[in-house]
Write a protein that holds these residues in place. Sequence first.
Motif, PDB file in Angstrom:
ATOM      1  N   ILE A  79      55.905  19.277  35.918  1.00  7.17           N
ATOM      2  CA  ILE A  79      57.290  18.849  35.729  1.00  7.17           C
ATOM      3  C   ILE A  79      58.167  19.951  36.300  1.00  7.17           C
ATOM      4  CG2 ILE A  79      59.049  18.150  34.062  1.00  7.17           C
ATOM      5  CD1 ILE A  79      56.689  17.522  32.123  1.00  7.17           C
ATOM      6  N   ARG A  80      58.853  19.668  37.390  1.00  3.45           N
ATOM      7  CA  ARG A  80      59.597  20.727  38.084  1.00  3.45           C
ATOM      8  C   ARG A  80      61.079  20.754  37.742  1.00  3.45           C
ATOM      9  NH1 ARG A  80      56.429  23.410  41.481  1.00  3.45           N
ATOM     10  NH2 ARG A  80      54.661  22.373  42.489  1.00  3.45           N
ATOM     11  N   GLN A 125      54.393  12.390  40.268  1.00  2.22           N
ATOM     12  CA  GLN A 125      53.682  13.596  39.868  1.00  2.22           C
ATOM     13  C   GLN A 125      52.173  13.387  39.962  1.00  2.22           C
ATOM     14  OE1 GLN A 125      55.481  13.804  36.034  1.00  2.22           O
ATOM     15  NE2 GLN A 125      57.299  14.878  36.754  1.00  2.22           N
ATOM     16  N   ALA A 126      51.709  12.189  39.588  1.00  2.37           N
ATOM     17  CA  ALA A 126      50.282  11.901  39.684  1.00  2.37           C
ATOM     18  C   ALA A 126      49.822  11.925  41.141  1.00  2.37           C
ATOM     19  CB  ALA A 126      49.981  10.539  39.060  1.00  2.37           C
ATOM     20  N   ALA A 127      50.615  11.359  42.035  1.00  3.30           N
ATOM     21  CA  ALA A 127      50.244  11.325  43.448  1.00  3.30           C
ATOM     22  C   ALA A 127      50.146  12.727  44.038  1.00  3.30           C
ATOM     23  CB  ALA A 127      51.250  10.488  44.233  1.00  3.30           C
ATOM     24  N   MET A 148      62.729   7.174  41.402  1.00  8.03           N
ATOM     25  CA  MET A 148      62.073   8.484  41.362  1.00  8.03           C
ATOM     26  C   MET A 148      63.065   9.583  41.716  1.00  8.03           C
ATOM     27  SD  MET A 148      58.581   9.671  43.402  1.00  8.03           S
ATOM     28  CE  MET A 148      57.631   8.295  42.729  1.00  8.03           C
ATOM     29  N   SER A 149      62.908  10.747  41.099  1.00 11.44           N
ATOM     30  CA  SER A 149      63.777  11.891  41.374  1.00 11.44           C
ATOM     31  C   SER A 149      63.623  12.326  42.828  1.00 11.44           C
ATOM     32  CB  SER A 149      63.436  13.056  40.447  1.00 11.44           C
ATOM     33  OG  SER A 149      63.721  12.734  39.105  1.00 11.44           O
ATOM     34  N   SER A 150      64.732  12.771  43.410  1.00 15.65           N
ATOM     35  CA  SER A 150      64.719  13.095  44.838  1.00 15.65           C
ATOM     36  C   SER A 150      63.797  14.261  45.163  1.00 15.65           C
ATOM     37  CB  SER A 150      66.138  13.403  45.317  1.00 15.65           C
ATOM     38  OG  SER A 150      66.671  14.529  44.645  1.00 15.65           O
ATOM     39  N   TYR A 151      63.645  15.220  44.220  1.00 18.92           N
ATOM     40  CA  TYR A 151      62.765  16.348  44.516  1.00 18.92           C
ATOM     41  C   TYR A 151      61.328  15.887  44.700  1.00 18.92           C
ATOM     42  CZ  TYR A 151      60.452  16.753  39.925  1.00 18.92           C
ATOM     43  OH  TYR A 151      59.682  16.538  38.809  1.00 18.92           O
ATOM     44  N   LEU A 152      60.917  14.870  43.932  1.00 22.33           N
ATOM     45  CA  LEU A 152      59.560  14.342  44.076  1.00 22.33           C
ATOM     46  C   LEU A 152      59.421  13.533  45.364  1.00 22.33           C
ATOM     47  CD1 LEU A 152      58.435  13.209  40.507  1.00 22.33           C
ATOM     48  CD2 LEU A 152      57.171  14.674  42.085  1.00 22.33           C
TER      49      LEU A 152
END
Length: 561
Positions: free
Chosen positions: A280-281, A394-396, A419-423
């Motif tokens: 989790i970033r 996150q799983a990917a 999805m969050s842009s950082y991901l």
Amino acid sequence: MTAAPAPSALPAIVLVSAEHLEEMRDAFARYRDEYAVLTASSAAEAGELAAAHQAGGAHVALFVTESVLPDAHVLEAFGRWRVLVPTARRMIAAHWDRFLTDAPALRPGMATGKYDAYLLLPRGTRDEEFHNAVTDLLSDWGSTVPDPEVVAVKIISPRRDGEVMAIRDYLDRMGMPYRVYDPDSEVGVAVREHFPEDAAYPLVYSATRATIAGATVRDVATTLYGVPGAIAVADTVDVCLVGAGPAGLAAAVYAASEGLSTVVIESEAIGGQAGTSSMIRNYLGFPRGISGMRLAMRARNQALRFGAEFGTGWPVAGLDVEVSPGVHRVRTDGGDVLARAVVIASGAAYRKLGVEPLEDLVGAGVYYGAAMTAAREMEGHDVVVVGGGNSAGQAAVHLARFARSVTILVRREGLAATMSSYLISEIEHNPRISVRPHTVVSDGGGEGRLAWLELTPVGPGAGEPERVEAGGLFLLLGASPCSDWLPEAVAVDDDGFVLTGRDVPREFWDGDLPPASLATSAPGVFAAGDVRSGSMKRVAAASGEGASVVSLIHAHLAPEG
């Protein structure tokens, strides 16, 4: 060129610098007893050292480079090393002469997942902020290694079936180091001496707990952590928290720290869905990110420090509202808990795919959730992740450390809406991950284990189904609330999410006054986190609700007048 070291079983830290190798070597002197600290003066040499170390049967844990290399841009070098050792962590230890000047161009690379940390090379001894970052990265790396150095639990089984996988996943999520051994191995033979000759597999052994034959996840959970009925608290506690995800854990910390007697009941592993997140970033206060498991374990230890009691492995069977004035009963098959206040923080589960042949392969290549344990076994396989939320992203990213390829399937046009842009940025810059929009899984199979999937386009102009090889299918299909154990006295919406505050039906209001924001239709019963109707489905939001609900509990428990 630095000569390759003699083969070592120790995991390696590879230091790379053309001009400041001596300073870098001094900074990592404290790690030499437990890691093979290798040094290189170029990106190419670092790759050769890492390849040789792996060829000798050892791991590479961490690449550390200064901000400028003689033969490659540092981000290009990280890309090469990522292909060579996908599981290794990567950091820049910039020399103080270049730390500020190089930072603006290099720091954006962290947002796209090209490396994990940008740090200032220590200018002297005992730079503990620097070493805290290094040990965090090594700790995260260690959680991806299938054979830990320290083994708290030994699993003996001739098969790696669904039950063994479930036990391993539970132990991973609880942060409990373990290994699986064949019954005829040296360790297996020694452990079997503690069991009857006809004991059923799997066998689970811990030197500090009772042995378990024919073990299930519930057996392991109750042996390691006890059952609710065995919790040594007064007959009636101040608050019982149902669920130990972020909301339940935050409520446990705040309730126990403020003097309320607190019991937490969790049906699976501490951490809930968030506990399966590999990294989790965007959680406040963790600039390098934190795994869901580590966040959950820290929160649990924090709650334990203040006196909270935990029971895991027992799903709540029911809630009896007002069994006596101001007292509720939380029922489980392992015992009941009486409490003056109850917080429903049972979260949400992933929805079922509904493709029968694939449901039969759950635990054998098909997994609901991130299944951290299974990820390590995807090496060399093509993997499919279904879902467009942060958990799927996150799983990917985590699976891409092991799998040959990872394909994310979504019904939508893409990931931007969910999805969050950082991901999204990290996924776009990962050559092993691709996104396939407007596609669903319609069929699949294999002889005892997943081997193929049928992918079907959906929407206008959809084409024909396509059959593809797949060694893993990870399903993160959105939220279905874990609320089927609630009585009618607790109002829920049409989808089963718990109603709170102004959303509670008017017949439960006190005149024109609705219940408090996190209060349900039943006095003394509250809801927080993903199980609550209208929640944000984010770790930080759930934690905030868990913390906020404690003030409402105090108000409820306070004597009138």
